[in-house]
Write a protein that holds these residues in place. Structure first.
Motif, PDB file in Angstrom:
ATOM      1  N   VAL A 120      56.774 121.100 -12.097  1.00 15.66           N
ATOM      2  CA  VAL A 120      56.950 120.184 -13.217  1.00 15.66           C
ATOM      3  C   VAL A 120      55.618 120.071 -13.951  1.00 15.66           C
ATOM      4  CG1 VAL A 120      57.535 117.820 -13.894  1.00 15.66           C
ATOM      5  CG2 VAL A 120      58.735 118.915 -11.984  1.00 15.66           C
ATOM      6  N   ASN A 121      55.679 120.100 -15.271  1.00 15.32           N
ATOM      7  CA  ASN A 121      54.458 120.067 -16.069  1.00 15.32           C
ATOM      8  C   ASN A 121      53.928 118.643 -16.206  1.00 15.32           C
ATOM      9  OD1 ASN A 121      52.336 120.628 -17.713  1.00 15.32           O
ATOM     10  ND2 ASN A 121      53.549 121.338 -19.448  1.00 15.32           N
ATOM     11  N   ARG A 122      53.432 118.101 -15.116  1.00 15.32           N
ATOM     12  CA  ARG A 122      52.762 116.800 -15.179  1.00 15.32           C
ATOM     13  C   ARG A 122      51.404 117.024 -15.831  1.00 15.32           C
ATOM     14  NH1 ARG A 122      54.955 117.247 -10.069  1.00 15.32           N
ATOM     15  NH2 ARG A 122      56.626 115.784  -9.586  1.00 15.32           N
ATOM     16  N   GLN A 123      51.140 116.291 -16.889  1.00 18.14           N
ATOM     17  CA  GLN A 123      49.970 116.595 -17.701  1.00 18.14           C
ATOM     18  C   GLN A 123      49.034 115.406 -17.812  1.00 18.14           C
ATOM     19  OE1 GLN A 123      50.700 119.170 -21.008  1.00 18.14           O
ATOM     20  NE2 GLN A 123      49.165 118.190 -22.295  1.00 18.14           N
ATOM     21  N   LEU A 124      47.751 115.698 -17.819  1.00 14.85           N
ATOM     22  CA  LEU A 124      46.703 114.699 -18.036  1.00 14.85           C
ATOM     23  C   LEU A 124      45.937 115.091 -19.293  1.00 14.85           C
ATOM     24  CD1 LEU A 124      44.805 112.354 -17.252  1.00 14.85           C
ATOM     25  CD2 LEU A 124      43.533 113.992 -15.845  1.00 14.85           C
ATOM     26  N   SER A 125      45.943 114.203 -20.290  1.00 14.14           N
ATOM     27  CA  SER A 125      45.212 114.428 -21.539  1.00 14.14           C
ATOM     28  C   SER A 125      44.031 113.464 -21.584  1.00 14.14           C
ATOM     29  CB  SER A 125      46.124 114.210 -22.751  1.00 14.14           C
ATOM     30  OG  SER A 125      47.219 115.108 -22.722  1.00 14.14           O
ATOM     31  N   LEU A 126      42.853 114.001 -21.824  1.00 16.98           N
ATOM     32  CA  LEU A 126      41.638 113.200 -21.854  1.00 16.98           C
ATOM     33  C   LEU A 126      40.939 113.352 -23.201  1.00 16.98           C
ATOM     34  CD1 LEU A 126      40.185 114.211 -18.364  1.00 16.98           C
ATOM     35  CD2 LEU A 126      41.368 112.071 -18.916  1.00 16.98           C
ATOM     36  N   ARG A 127      40.301 112.266 -23.618  1.00 18.50           N
ATOM     37  CA  ARG A 127      39.393 112.337 -24.760  1.00 18.50           C
ATOM     38  C   ARG A 127      38.044 111.811 -24.298  1.00 18.50           C
ATOM     39  NH1 ARG A 127      39.558 109.106 -30.433  1.00 18.50           N
ATOM     40  NH2 ARG A 127      39.816 107.415 -28.940  1.00 18.50           N
ATOM     41  N   ILE A 128      37.035 112.656 -24.369  1.00 15.92           N
ATOM     42  CA  ILE A 128      35.705 112.307 -23.893  1.00 15.92           C
ATOM     43  C   ILE A 128      34.871 111.821 -25.070  1.00 15.92           C
ATOM     44  CG2 ILE A 128      33.716 113.072 -22.571  1.00 15.92           C
ATOM     45  CD1 ILE A 128      36.416 113.213 -21.093  1.00 15.92           C
ATOM     46  N   LEU A 129      34.332 110.611 -24.938  1.00 20.45           N
ATOM     47  CA  LEU A 129      33.538 109.997 -26.002  1.00 20.45           C
ATOM     48  C   LEU A 129      32.083 109.886 -25.577  1.00 20.45           C
ATOM     49  CD1 LEU A 129      35.964 107.066 -26.911  1.00 20.45           C
ATOM     50  CD2 LEU A 129      35.831 109.336 -27.984  1.00 20.45           C
ATOM     51  N   ALA A 130      31.195 110.071 -26.517  1.00 20.73           N
ATOM     52  CA  ALA A 130      29.773 109.851 -26.266  1.00 20.73           C
ATOM     53  C   ALA A 130      29.507 108.349 -26.153  1.00 20.73           C
ATOM     54  CB  ALA A 130      28.950 110.462 -27.392  1.00 20.73           C
ATOM     55  N   ALA A 131      28.286 107.994 -25.755  1.00 18.39           N
ATOM     56  CA  ALA A 131      27.947 106.572 -25.608  1.00 18.39           C
ATOM     57  C   ALA A 131      28.131 105.820 -26.916  1.00 18.39           C
ATOM     58  CB  ALA A 131      26.510 106.448 -25.105  1.00 18.39           C
ATOM     59  N   SER A 132      27.973 106.498 -28.033  1.00 20.55           N
ATOM     60  CA  SER A 132      28.117 105.868 -29.347  1.00 20.55           C
ATOM     61  C   SER A 132      29.574 105.625 -29.731  1.00 20.55           C
ATOM     62  CB  SER A 132      27.462 106.759 -30.407  1.00 20.55           C
ATOM     63  OG  SER A 132      28.113 108.025 -30.456  1.00 20.55           O
ATOM     64  N   GLY A 133      30.506 106.224 -28.994  1.00 18.62           N
ATOM     65  CA  GLY A 133      31.917 106.080 -29.310  1.00 18.62           C
ATOM     66  C   GLY A 133      32.481 107.231 -30.105  1.00 18.62           C
ATOM     67  N   THR A 134      31.632 108.144 -30.553  1.00 15.97           N
ATOM     68  CA  THR A 134      32.100 109.339 -31.258  1.00 15.97           C
ATOM     69  C   THR A 134      32.521 110.396 -30.242  1.00 15.97           C
ATOM     70  OG1 THR A 134      29.848 110.216 -31.330  1.00 15.97           O
ATOM     71  CG2 THR A 134      30.574 108.857 -33.196  1.00 15.97           C
ATOM     72  N   PRO A 135      33.323 111.387 -30.657  1.00 13.39           N
ATOM     73  CA  PRO A 135      33.731 112.431 -29.704  1.00 13.39           C
ATOM     74  C   PRO A 135      32.535 113.150 -29.096  1.00 13.39           C
ATOM     75  CG  PRO A 135      35.089 112.517 -31.678  1.00 13.39           C
ATOM     76  CD  PRO A 135      33.994 111.543 -31.965  1.00 13.39           C
ATOM     77  N   ALA A 136      32.649 113.469 -27.827  1.00 13.33           N
ATOM     78  CA  ALA A 136      31.593 114.214 -27.151  1.00 13.33           C
ATOM     79  C   ALA A 136      31.447 115.596 -27.774  1.00 13.33           C
ATOM     80  CB  ALA A 136      31.914 114.339 -25.667  1.00 13.33           C
ATOM     81  N   SER A 137      30.305 116.207 -27.571  1.00 19.11           N
ATOM     82  CA  SER A 137      30.038 117.519 -28.150  1.00 19.11           C
ATOM     83  C   SER A 137      31.056 118.537 -27.656  1.00 19.11           C
ATOM     84  CB  SER A 137      28.629 117.985 -27.764  1.00 19.11           C
ATOM     85  OG  SER A 137      27.656 117.079 -28.221  1.00 19.11           O
ATOM     86  N   PRO A 138      31.499 119.439 -28.525  1.00 12.49           N
ATOM     87  CA  PRO A 138      32.415 120.508 -28.082  1.00 12.49           C
ATOM     88  C   PRO A 138      31.792 121.296 -26.927  1.00 12.49           C
ATOM     89  CG  PRO A 138      32.200 120.495 -30.473  1.00 12.49           C
ATOM     90  CD  PRO A 138      31.169 119.546 -29.948  1.00 12.49           C
TER      91      PRO A 138
END
Length: 364
Positions: free
Chosen positions: A59-77
């Motif tokens: 079964v395709n149990r999926q975990l989606s994450l969004r990693i943010l820098a300390a400033s709240g902006t997206p972490a570096s690619p």
């Protein structure tokens, strides 16, 4: 959190892996038709990260994450993300800081994030029957801790030092440096086989030189954890147990000054030999995992391919939550025995076959 030191002996390997990760199983979906597993109207996007699958996740149990820098902006690619638990995964974030893992077994996972300029982050997450989405926010650069480990006879090379999710070995002069440790009050754990573990409290912010730290005492207690498990058949076709097969090893350890017993309440080294599903039930797995995380040395002996009495799926159940990846359904082929020390980074896909990994620390 203490990083486990695990000495993993693997015999009769299939295609000795290298230090690079093994290729995932063919295809991005199981060999069974997807219809009925994930309804078309609720189909999930393709995972962007690699998951080590052992053939049991349908079964395709999926975990989606969004990693943010300390400033709240997206972490570096390209920020590195690793997942350890019933399944193992790893990958890098995209330009929006996002990453997704798919085909996960249900259970508790540990997400580890390593980003340049940020403290190493570890965070638990529970995977059930529904997709999970989480935002994780990094802290600023953290701090560096350094020092030197001394034993009864001077500097101790090859000692394990850990502070939270960051750990490493001492060099030839007994010195260590832990980088990007989370700021604030923490505990540094010192471990060396044969000596008593030590925990040192570290308070305040900023980099710290902990100076000389001494380990002493006698901690030479070995425990056979599944002495009654069958291991092989003798010439008459009768099965022999761990207790019978390992008699000479027990004698050698005893002669070297170690106390050897079975399921000892207090042991510094615990050994599991060719375990089956029966000998590695959920309670036993939890106890051994806790022992390893708290600094004990866990030794697992077995055949990667799964011939004989033991179940490789049981070994995977024990080792995957500790971040060590074994694929239990590889085809078994003859080969020589190797010994490999697994420690350091919490996620290891397979024992390395480089010669640097064939030598166990002198503490064991």
């Amino acid at each position: 959190m203490r990083r486990p030191m695990i000495l993993l002996f693997v015999a009769l390997l299939t295609g000795c892996p290298t230090s690079s990760p093994p290729a995932p199983l063919p295809g991005t979906t199981p060999d069974l038709p997807e219809r009925g597993l994930v309804p078309e109207e609720t189909a999930l996007p393709s995972p962007t990260a690699e998951t080590l699958r052992g053939g049991t996740s349908l079964v395709n149990r999926q975990l989606s994450l969004r990693i943010l820098a300390a400033s709240g902006t997206p972490a570096s690619p390209g920020t590195r993300v690793e997942l350890s638990g019933p399944s193992l995964g790893r990958g890098s974030t995209d330009t929006s800081g996002a990453i997704a893992f798919g085909w996960l077994e249900p259970g508790t996972y540990l997400v580890r994030v390593e980003a340049s300029g940020s403290a190493v982050l570890e965070d638990p997450v529970e995977i059930g029957t529904s997709p999970v989405a989480r935002d994780l926010r990094l802290e600023d650069s953290g701090r560096n801790l350094r020092g030197r480990i001394l034993g009864p006879d001077g500097p101790l090379a090859g000692s394990w030092v850990a502070c939270g999710p960051v750990g490493g070995w001492t060099d030839a002069t007994g010195r260590f440096q832990l980088e990007r440790v989370t700021s604030g009050t923490a505990s540094v754990v010192l471990h060396r086989g044969g000596l008593v573990d030590r925990t040192v409290s570290v308070s305040a912010e900023g980099d710290r030189d902990l100076g000389d730290l001494t380990l002493s005492g006698d901690a030479r207690r070995v425990s056979w954890e599944n002495p009654d498990s069958p291991v092989r058949l003798n010439a008459t076709g009768t099965s022999e147990t761990v207790r019978q097969v390992m008699t000479s090893v027990t004698s050698g350890l005893t002669a070297a000054g170690w106390t050897v017993g079975e399921r000892l309440d207090a042991a510094d080294v615990r050994i599991v030999v060719a375990p089956s599903a029966a000998s590695l039930d959920a309670t036993t797995c939890s106890r051994l995992q806790s022992f390893a995380r708290l600094g004990g040395t866990l030794v697992v002996l077995g055949e990667w391919g799964g011939a004989g009495f033991h179940g490789p799926e049981a070994i995977a159940r024990l080792l995957h939550p500790l971040g060590i990846g074994l694929v239990p359904d590889l085809v078994r082929v003859p080969g020589g025995a190797i010994a490999s020390t697994i420690s350091g980074s919490p996620l290891k896909w397979a024992p390395s076959c480089s010669r640097e990994r064939l030598i166990a620390p002198s503490g064991w």
